[in-house]
Design an enzyme around this catalytic site. Structure first.
Site, PDB file in Angstrom:
ATOM      1  N   ASN A 253      26.039  18.552 -30.310  1.00 55.73           N
ATOM      2  CA  ASN A 253      27.801  18.436 -28.920  1.00 55.73           C
ATOM      3  C   ASN A 253      28.292  18.552 -31.058  1.00 55.73           C
ATOM      4  O   ASN A 253      28.350  17.484 -31.907  1.00 55.73           O
ATOM      5  CB  ASN A 253      27.978  16.823 -28.759  1.00 55.73           C
ATOM      6  CG  ASN A 253      29.718  17.007 -28.666  1.00 55.73           C
ATOM      7  OD1 ASN A 253      30.281  18.219 -29.455  1.00 55.73           O
ATOM      8  ND2 ASN A 253      30.023  15.760 -28.236  1.00 55.73           N
TER       9      ASN A 253
ATOM     10  N   ARG B 185      26.631  21.274 -25.103  1.00 53.13           N
ATOM     11  CA  ARG B 185      28.195  20.612 -24.993  1.00 53.13           C
ATOM     12  C   ARG B 185      29.140  21.914 -25.275  1.00 53.13           C
ATOM     13  O   ARG B 185      29.126  21.764 -26.637  1.00 53.13           O
ATOM     14  CB  ARG B 185      28.795  19.495 -25.732  1.00 53.13           C
ATOM     15  CG  ARG B 185      30.582  18.743 -25.204  1.00 53.13           C
ATOM     16  CD  ARG B 185      30.671  17.969 -25.548  1.00 53.13           C
ATOM     17  NE  ARG B 185      32.290  17.485 -24.697  1.00 53.13           N
ATOM     18  CZ  ARG B 185      32.447  16.017 -24.853  1.00 53.13           C
ATOM     19  NH1 ARG B 185      31.772  15.169 -25.455  1.00 53.13           N
ATOM     20  NH2 ARG B 185      33.792  16.453 -24.397  1.00 53.13           N
TER      21      ARG B 185
ATOM     22  N   HIS C 264      37.368  17.319 -19.376  1.00 52.65           N
ATOM     23  CA  HIS C 264      36.025  15.735 -20.508  1.00 52.65           C
ATOM     24  C   HIS C 264      35.713  15.930 -18.731  1.00 52.65           C
ATOM     25  O   HIS C 264      35.092  15.117 -18.183  1.00 52.65           O
ATOM     26  CB  HIS C 264      37.698  14.631 -20.023  1.00 52.65           C
ATOM     27  CG  HIS C 264      38.237  14.434 -21.469  1.00 52.65           C
ATOM     28  ND1 HIS C 264      39.713  13.761 -21.774  1.00 52.65           N
ATOM     29  CD2 HIS C 264      37.948  14.175 -22.499  1.00 52.65           C
ATOM     30  CE1 HIS C 264      40.248  13.965 -22.738  1.00 52.65           C
ATOM     31  NE2 HIS C 264      39.001  13.715 -23.246  1.00 52.65           N
TER      32      HIS C 264
ATOM     33  N   ARG D 145      48.315  12.750 -29.441  1.00 49.97           N
ATOM     34  CA  ARG D 145      49.113  13.949 -28.685  1.00 49.97           C
ATOM     35  C   ARG D 145      50.245  13.568 -28.094  1.00 49.97           C
ATOM     36  O   ARG D 145      49.605  12.612 -27.320  1.00 49.97           O
ATOM     37  CB  ARG D 145      47.458  14.583 -28.018  1.00 49.97           C
ATOM     38  CG  ARG D 145      46.986  15.025 -28.787  1.00 49.97           C
ATOM     39  CD  ARG D 145      45.704  16.136 -27.809  1.00 49.97           C
ATOM     40  NE  ARG D 145      44.505  15.790 -28.024  1.00 49.97           N
ATOM     41  CZ  ARG D 145      43.121  15.497 -28.050  1.00 49.97           C
ATOM     42  NH1 ARG D 145      43.138  15.977 -26.454  1.00 49.97           N
ATOM     43  NH2 ARG D 145      42.284  15.184 -28.393  1.00 49.97           N
TER      44      ARG D 145
ATOM     45  N   GLU E  58      28.431  10.677 -21.053  1.00 47.45           N
ATOM     46  CA  GLU E  58      28.541  12.388 -20.942  1.00 47.45           C
ATOM     47  C   GLU E  58      27.154  13.440 -21.157  1.00 47.45           C
ATOM     48  O   GLU E  58      26.800  14.500 -20.626  1.00 47.45           O
ATOM     49  CB  GLU E  58      29.429  13.185 -21.749  1.00 47.45           C
ATOM     50  CG  GLU E  58      30.851  13.177 -21.294  1.00 47.45           C
ATOM     51  CD  GLU E  58      32.036  12.339 -22.529  1.00 47.45           C
ATOM     52  OE1 GLU E  58      32.238  11.682 -23.289  1.00 47.45           O
ATOM     53  OE2 GLU E  58      32.793  13.988 -21.966  1.00 47.45           O
TER      54      GLU E  58
END
Ligand code: ADP
Length: 399
Positions: A7, A90, A179, A240, A385
């Site tokens: 990743n 990823r 996601h 955010r 993940e």
């Protein structure tokens, strides 16, 4: 079969090596501060942590250091690189070009480069990670697992924005969602737990972490999701804003003398619960401050929980029902106060949680917090993940 999951971020490169016969993690680690003075590699294996401080001017050097650490005679875990059967990367964005994971080749890399502008914060780093791996392990098969792929099943009425259709076609402006590996993993785990055929299930998955997104999973497939063209859309997040009236941008630009890019940075980095509270983007700090009487921290939690609640309601409407509500990621798995705030007052939709179960610390397995008699199951499922990436890589490599 051993699979290395990579990743790559802009200044980091996290990795995990899986033994796929047992689906267990042999080693995990990460290089940090790549291209920044003070770079460091940390590797954890067999309960021991090794810290290697070494200059890493770029991702290729970092990748080589990772491989050196994996085969190191003292703290390594494999004898040679040839023991790594495949690498799974990823990748943030498929740009709508891939609706599933793919094996990496020159053509696929070219498409990823073309799509880099759709994810300017993540894609260049993801591509550096792929290139670095290919250089240091040219003969090892590699797969790309996209954060957007699980959402490829959304119907047009869910992914289209109400803008000029020709512009959608020309510039690919639409909802993609992110996601995806997490929503896929926890929804599949939930289906397994429910013990009913996937086709009969209506699930809402809430991935609540540094970034947060909510998905409607109908019959095991994504029907809608809260993030959009970028991961800025949807519920409010750590820093955010989530959904906001786009006309605010022009007003903000005028008032603060911002460019469009400045406005987007403001909405990405200076907003969310950190912006409202003025305390922190971290929910551990927020719940503590709110409990101590900090009103803006309490307000930030209220705005967040209300935002998530509204998406759940919308997705119950979209799916015409709900069997299971799933919480995952840092906040979803740990911050029981937020789970309570979200679930309170949703008994009309059949959602009721058991307060005592909700407050219990989860032990890493599926934690059922459903109140007795609740129509909808409410589950806390730790996401994984990396395991999804390893599984999909294995599947592709085995053909
Ligand atoms: P990301 O991977 O997107 O950075 P995470 O899924 O790790 O984010 O979630 C980070 C958020 O989870 C933070 O806001 C943090 O406060 C919250 N959190 C609450 N409790 C814990 C905990 N015990 N461990 C880790 N994160 C926690």
């Amino acid at each position: 079969m051993k699979i290395l999951v990579v990743n790559a971020g802009s200044s980091s490169l996290k990795y995990q090596l899986f033994d796929m016969d047992t689906e267990s993690v042999i080693v995990k680690g990460g290089a940090e501060r790549i291209g920044i003075p003070g770079s460091v590699l940390t590797q954890k294996a067999n309960g021991e942590e090794t810290v290697i401080e070494k200059d890493m001017p770029n991702h290729k050097v970092a990748m080589q250091l990772v491989l050196d650490a994996l085969v190191h005679p003292e703290y390594g875990v494999i004898r040679s690189m040839s023991e790594i059967d495949a690498v799974g990367h990823r990748v943030l964005h498929s740009g709508g070009d891939f609706d599933r994971s793919v094996l990496l080749n020159d053509e696929v890399l070219k498409i990823c480069k073309k799509n880099a502008e759709l994810g300017p914060l993540h894609m260049p780093a993801n591509i550096l990670g792929m290139e670095a791996c290919r250089e240091v392990m040219p003969d090892t098969p590699m797969a790309l697992v996209f954060d957007t792929a699980f959402h490829a099943t959304m119907p047009p009425h869910a992914y289209l924005y109400a803008i000029d259709y020709d512009d959608y076609k020309k510039y690919k402006i639409r909802r993609y969602g992110f996601h995806g590996t997490s929503h896929k993993y926890v929804s599949q785990e939930a289906i397994r737990y429910l013990g009913v055929p996937a086709e009969q299930t209506k699930i809402v998955t809430c991935h609540l972490g540094g970034g947060s997104s909510i998905s409607a999973v109908l019959g095991g497939k994504c029907a809608d999701t809260s993030m959009g063209f970028t991961p800025l859309a949807g519920v409010p997040m750590g820093t955010r804003s989530g959904d906001i009236d786009p006309a605010v941008l022009e007003y903000l630009a005028e008032k603060k003398g911002y460019s469009v890019a400045d406005c987007v940075t403001y909405l990405n980095k200076k907003s969310g619960v950190a912006g409202i509270s003025g305390v922190s983007s971290d929910f551990r700090d927020l719940t503590k401050a709110a409990a101590e009487g900090n009103e803006r921290a309490a307000l930030a939690l209220d705005v967040f929980a209300y935002g998530v609640k509204k998406y759940i309601g919308a997705y119950v409407a979209a799916m015409n029902g709900l069997d299971c509500l799933v919480f995952t990621a840092g906040i979803g798995e740990n911050t029981w106060q937020v789970r309570k705030m979200i679930c309170d007052g949703m008994d009309y939709l059949g959602i009721r949680i058991d307060e005592a179960r909700n407050e219990q610390k989860n032990d890493g397995s599926i934690h059922d917090i459903t109140a007795d008699g609740s129509r909808v199951k409410v589950l806390v499922i730790p996401t994984n993940e990396e395991l999804v990436i390893a599984r999909e890589t294995k599947e592709l490599v085995e053909g």
